[in-house]
Design a protein around this motif. Structure first.
Motif, mmCIF file in Angstrom:
data_model
loop_
_atom_site.group_PDB
_atom_site.id
_atom_site.type_symbol
_atom_site.label_atom_id
_atom_site.label_comp_id
_atom_site.label_asym_id
_atom_site.label_seq_id
_atom_site.Cartn_x
_atom_site.Cartn_y
_atom_site.Cartn_z
ATOM 1 N N PRO A 614 0.816 -1.222 0.000
ATOM 2 C CA PRO A 614 0.000 0.000 0.000
ATOM 3 C C PRO A 614 0.850 1.274 0.000
ATOM 4 O O PRO A 614 0.446 2.284 -0.582
ATOM 5 C CB PRO A 614 -0.821 -0.122 1.289
ATOM 6 N N GLU A 615 2.010 1.212 0.650
ATOM 7 C CA GLU A 615 2.886 2.381 0.672
ATOM 8 C C GLU A 615 3.405 2.697 -0.731
ATOM 9 O O GLU A 615 3.544 3.863 -1.111
ATOM 10 C CB GLU A 615 4.058 2.123 1.632
ATOM 11 N N ALA A 616 3.659 1.659 -1.523
ATOM 12 C CA ALA A 616 4.116 1.854 -2.896
ATOM 13 C C ALA A 616 3.021 2.493 -3.739
ATOM 14 O O ALA A 616 3.267 3.401 -4.543
ATOM 15 C CB ALA A 616 4.545 0.525 -3.493
ATOM 16 N N LEU A 617 1.798 2.029 -3.562
ATOM 17 C CA LEU A 617 0.684 2.590 -4.322
ATOM 18 C C LEU A 617 0.463 4.052 -3.947
ATOM 19 O O LEU A 617 0.178 4.899 -4.809
ATOM 20 C CB LEU A 617 -0.575 1.770 -4.067
ATOM 21 N N LYS A 618 0.617 4.341 -2.684
ATOM 22 C CA LYS A 618 0.476 5.729 -2.235
ATOM 23 C C LYS A 618 1.536 6.622 -2.880
ATOM 24 O O LYS A 618 1.263 7.754 -3.281
ATOM 25 C CB LYS A 618 0.592 5.776 -0.710
ATOM 26 N N LEU A 619 2.757 6.094 -3.011
ATOM 27 C CA LEU A 619 3.823 6.861 -3.660
ATOM 28 C C LEU A 619 3.464 7.124 -5.123
ATOM 29 O O LEU A 619 3.656 8.244 -5.630
ATOM 30 C CB LEU A 619 5.145 6.094 -3.568
ATOM 31 N N LEU A 620 2.940 6.125 -5.811
ATOM 32 C CA LEU A 620 2.578 6.313 -7.217
ATOM 33 C C LEU A 620 1.456 7.333 -7.380
ATOM 34 O O LEU A 620 1.438 8.116 -8.339
ATOM 35 C CB LEU A 620 2.180 4.973 -7.832
ATOM 36 N N GLN A 621 0.522 7.340 -6.458
ATOM 37 C CA GLN A 621 -0.531 8.361 -6.505
ATOM 38 C C GLN A 621 0.073 9.757 -6.386
ATOM 39 O O GLN A 621 -0.329 10.686 -7.092
ATOM 40 C CB GLN A 621 -1.538 8.123 -5.371
ATOM 41 N N ALA A 622 1.040 9.902 -5.499
ATOM 42 C CA ALA A 622 1.707 11.195 -5.356
ATOM 43 C C ALA A 622 2.491 11.540 -6.611
ATOM 44 O O ALA A 622 2.508 12.699 -7.066
ATOM 45 C CB ALA A 622 2.632 11.176 -4.129
ATOM 46 N N ALA A 623 3.150 10.539 -7.200
ATOM 47 C CA ALA A 623 3.980 10.777 -8.379
ATOM 48 C C ALA A 623 3.154 11.178 -9.589
ATOM 49 O O ALA A 623 3.655 11.863 -10.484
ATOM 50 C CB ALA A 623 4.806 9.540 -8.687
ATOM 51 N N LEU A 624 1.888 10.767 -9.630
ATOM 52 C CA LEU A 624 1.015 11.206 -10.725
ATOM 53 C C LEU A 624 0.789 12.711 -10.687
ATOM 54 O O LEU A 624 0.341 13.306 -11.682
ATOM 55 C CB LEU A 624 -0.327 10.483 -10.649
ATOM 56 N N LYS A 625 1.110 13.328 -9.546
ATOM 57 C CA LYS A 625 0.973 14.777 -9.403
ATOM 58 C C LYS A 625 2.342 15.447 -9.229
ATOM 59 O O LYS A 625 2.430 16.563 -8.735
ATOM 60 C CB LYS A 625 0.082 15.090 -8.208
#
Length: 849
Positions: A614-625
């Motif tokens: 889940p921490e990795a997915l959260k990072l990718l969500q941030a990286a989309l911005k």
């Protein structure tokens, strides 16, 4: 010379290959072939200087029907040091009419022999080094009758090019242009065609009045002649090497600018006149920027840039008169998707006017002092104009191109005195690796010392021939440090370090030990200075260390256990690294460690763990911005939509990016991702995208719609085709291929003809895909011939083999289709299959020439 095309080709063909295990069979075969090549046993020294060029005066006119140049040359020389009674000039494939000693108005015939490549002249006496003399030569240059070999970077070497001279090609202008690098100027005028020669020049060109001309230096006179022609005389008062001489003739619009009172001009085909300032308009700012950081003002009398049809390379830094391939001519809509690629080419060629034109490599073995600097100038410009993220992204792509080349064909020294052919020096080692080496050198000595050293190097070697050791001496004088350790590793050696990094935390002692192992297969241990940043929350402590052994360990104290220990914190080292640490450190790195590469590495790690962490997915969500559009696009490309958790967490963001991201490249990437889902709920989004000003966004919208409703996409493609460029052409061709309507072949064929540069290769893939879907023998044969002609023009073995294999697959596909039908359809498909098979063999064999 810009190598962007070759880099793109190599990246497309082998960029996806794994970088681990460089001792693959392909690499091993390459090494054995290298060892067995007798040409590599030859030491490629700088050319011996018996006579020195002093001044070159030319008077030329052109025979368009015969593709001839009628020339008169007055070449002034003097012995370099030792007395001499003879002179040898390079003069390739010419008819020599007269050779004489010119003294005042009188010409005294001289004895000579000519072997078709060199002119050997017996002078009238023995000349001392203090004496100069002028040789007059009347000659005819016949470039189209000369058989010469080019390279992957410079695809032809006949020096002088007549483009559409008889006007039979309706969509192509009539032009003349020259290409001197490497040693092709001697195809159109007699000279000593070596980089370590320098000469002033004067060129008079007689042309039809409708044409404009361009050459080195300043236009000093224009004279109208009684026969309706005009003679333009261009004069160059500062010396430069013969390979930098240039001429261009054609119907151009000239858009003028200025810099510090010097003319800056842009020569473009007339339809692009209104776009010229958007294409080249940052040139004055580049002149200011480079002059300032080098502490050395642009030294030449003017700076002009001109485009050319059917150009044999990316671009060429002819002194004061850079020649660009037509790919640089783009409309405002095309420039929206260009991602600064045009500007990198412009910057590259301009920087050559210091590194290459002012201080020139004394031999092709030392090409790095020309091309590595020009490559690095792209980084410097992007960093200045668009920020460090854009520059670091560009640097990463360059490093990947170099490492892909290593995987495909093995590595080479940067300065290399053993090569098969001088053209081989124009590779990813000289360009991309050399640029990264300069970045490491800048990091090792600091910005102030780096640019002061470049200033000293330029001042010491201005208007001279130079080599890498002279660059080293400039850095040593400025820094007070011995720099052999750096130059021996990177300039006079090959390969790059491979690191295995691990960590040992001792919470009781409050110390962390970083263990860095060098695991490269070569028996070579690198000396690498690097920064290691230790993060304790918001507190960052930098430790500057030097790796110098096969295994090194560095121990650092801490108050609280570090959130991150960031080895090579600046991410400047050209290396392959396996870094053993927990994902939590990468998550911290993304949010706290500055720089594009720190964030990108964290995104890569998150992409690998997105389905389970889940921490990795959260990072990718941030990286989309992410603040940088390149990382937003990259993150989109790494998402795994087959995982429902990933899809539900990121799709809302992707939709917003598709609608309103300020970058057209991000909007296009988001639409591509949505299109791959083939979900009808996005149909209206795709249709809206088809009205976007960006061709890339339009293309993504059309492709997304085609996956849902091919008939509607086909109707829209018909409406879009009259204003289509770049990726939109690719998308329309793809839609037409799916429909398989032979009536659409004219659009595909014409667009392929109009396309140049990297886009030409993309168009070839689309064209072959289209031809594989239609049963029209005449169209198939015409298309195959067009693609074959492109392969001859690019003259790139990797490209040719790739296309040959694809043609072979299409041949098999058509042969299979033929078995399912009968009559005329069967006969047609069998003929097409056979033609594809034959073409495949011809393309593959041409790559061996």
């Amino acid at each position: 010379m810009n190598q962007q095309l070759k880099q793109s080709l190599m990246g497309m063909l082998i960029g996806g290959m794994a970088l681990a295990g460089l001792n693959t069979p392909l690499f091993a075969q390459s090494e054995k072939a290298t060892q067995d090549d007798p040409a590599l046993k030859i030491y490629r020294a700088s050319a011996t200087k018996i006579n020195d060029l002093v001044h070159t005066k030319l008077d030329v006119r052109f025979d368009y029907a015969k593709r001839y140049l009628y020339g008169k040359a007055w070449v002034t020389l003097k012995p370099h040091f030792y007395p001499t009674d003879s002179l040898t000039l390079d003069a390739k494939g010419m008819d020599i009419k007269e050779v004489a000693l010119a003294k005042g108005a009188a010409n005294t015939p001289l004895k000579y022999t000519y072997d078709g490549m060199q002119l050997h002249i017996q002078l009238n006496k023995t000349y001392q080094a203090t004496e100069s003399y002028t040789v007059y030569i009347s000659y005819t240059a016949k470039p189209d009758e000369l058989k010469v070999k080019g390279s992957a970077a410079i695809t032809n070497a006949k020096g002088l090019y007549f483009i559409n001279p008889d006007g039979k090609e309706p969509n192509k202008p009539t032009q003349i242009w020259t290409q001197g690098e490497t040693e092709s100027s001697s195809v159109w005028f007699p000279t000593i065609d070596k980089t370590n020669q320098k000469t002033t020049q004067e060129i008079s060109m007689t042309v039809e009045k409708k044409y404009v001309t361009l050459s080195n230096g300043k236009l000093v006179s224009q004279k109208n002649n009684a026969d309706g022609t005009r003679t333009d005389t261009w004069k160059m008062d500062l010396p430069h090497s013969p390979y930098l001489f240039m001429m261009a003739v054609g119907e151009y619009a000239i858009v003028k600018d200025s810099w510090k009172g010097k003319e800056v001009s842009y020569y473009v085909e007339k339809p692009y006149e209104k776009y010229a300032r958007n294409i080249f308009g940052n040139t004055p700012e580049m002149l200011t920027f480079y002059s300032k950081i080098l502490g050395y003002d642009y030294p030449w009398v003017k700076y002009s840039q001109i485009t050319a049809r059917d150009y044999v390379s990316g671009a060429m830094e002819n002194t004061t008169a850079t020649l660009h391939g037509e790919f640089l001519q783009k409309t405002d809509r095309e420039l929206l998707d260009n991602n600064n690629s045009n500007e990198c080419v412009v910057a590259h060629e301009l920087f050559h006017h210091w590194f290459g034109d002012l201080a020139t490599a004394e031999s092709w073995s030392n090409l790095t002092v020309n091309e590595s600097f020009a490559d690095y100038s792209e980084y410097l410009w992007l960093e200045h104009k668009y920020g460090k993220d854009a520059a670091d992204e560009h640097a990463l792509e360059a490093a990947q191109s170099y490492m892909s080349m290593v995987q495909y064909s093995g590595d080479k020294d940067l300065v290399r005195f053993h090569y098969h052919d001088k053209e081989d020096m124009f590779d990813q080692v000289t360009y991309q690796k050399g640029g990264r080496i300069l970045h490491m050198l800048r990091n090792a000595v600091g910005d102030s010392a780096f640019f002061r050293s470049l200033n000293l190097y330029l001042r010491t070697n201005a208007f001279k021939a130079t080599e890498a050791h002279q660059l080293r001496l400039a850095f040593e004088e400025v820094t007070g440090r011995d720099m052999n350790w750096f130059f021996n590793q990177w300039y006079f050696g090959k390969s790059f370090p491979q690191f295995d990094i691990s960590y040992n935390y001792n919470d009781a002692a409050k110390k962390v030990t970083v263990i860095i192992q060098q695991i490269q297969r070569e028996n070579k241990t690198w000396q690498i200075p690097m920064a290691i940043d230790v993060y304790e929350g918001s507190k960052v402590t930098r430790h500057n260390v030097t790796v110098a052994n096969r295994v090194d360990s560095f121990t650092f104290a801490y108050n609280t256990k570090p959130d991150l220990v960031n080895v090579d914190a600046e991410k400047v080292i050209l290396s392959k690294t396996d870094d053993h640490r927990a994902f939590s450190t990468y998550a911290f790195q993304y949010h706290h460690a500055p720089g594009y590469l720190n964030r990108r590495i964290a995104i890569e790690e998150a992409a690998d763990a997105q389905a389970t962490n889940p921490e990795a997915l959260k990072l990718l969500q941030a990286a989309l911005k992410d603040k940088y559009h390149g990382l937003r696009s990259y993150t989109i490309s790494k998402l795994n939509f087959e995982n429902e958790t990933v899809k539900s967490a990121t799709l809302p963001i992707i939709q917003e990016l598709a609608k309103q991201d300020p970058s057209s490249l991000v909007r296009a990437a988001a639409l591509d991702a949505l299109g791959a889902l083939k979900n009808a709920q996005y149909a209206s989004l795709f249709e809206a995208a088809i009205k976007d000003p960006s061709y890339a966004v339009e293309a993504a919208g059309l492709e997304g719609l085609a996956a849902l409703d091919i008939d509607k996409a086909y109707t829209l493609a018909k409406q879009l085709q009259n204003d289509s460029k770049g990726k939109l052409v690719n998308a329309i061709t793809g839609v037409y291929a799916r429909k398989g309507n032979p009536d659409d072949v004219a659009f595909v064929a014409n667009k392929f003809d109009e396309t140049s540069g990297q886009d030409k290769l993309n168009a070839a893939f689309d064209y072959l895909g289209f031809l594989s879907k239609i049963n029209n023998t005449d169209a198939v044969i015409k298309g195959i011939e067009q693609v074959k002609a492109m392969c001859v023009q690019f003259n790139n073995p990797q490209v040719n083999n790739y296309i040959s294999n694809w043609m072979q697959e299409i041949s098999r596909k058509k042969a299979d289709e033929a078995t399912a039908v009968s009559g005329d359809n069967r006969a047609a498909l069998e003929k097409q299959a056979e033609y594809f098979k034959k073409a495949s063999e011809e393309v593959k064999s041409s790559s061996k020439d």
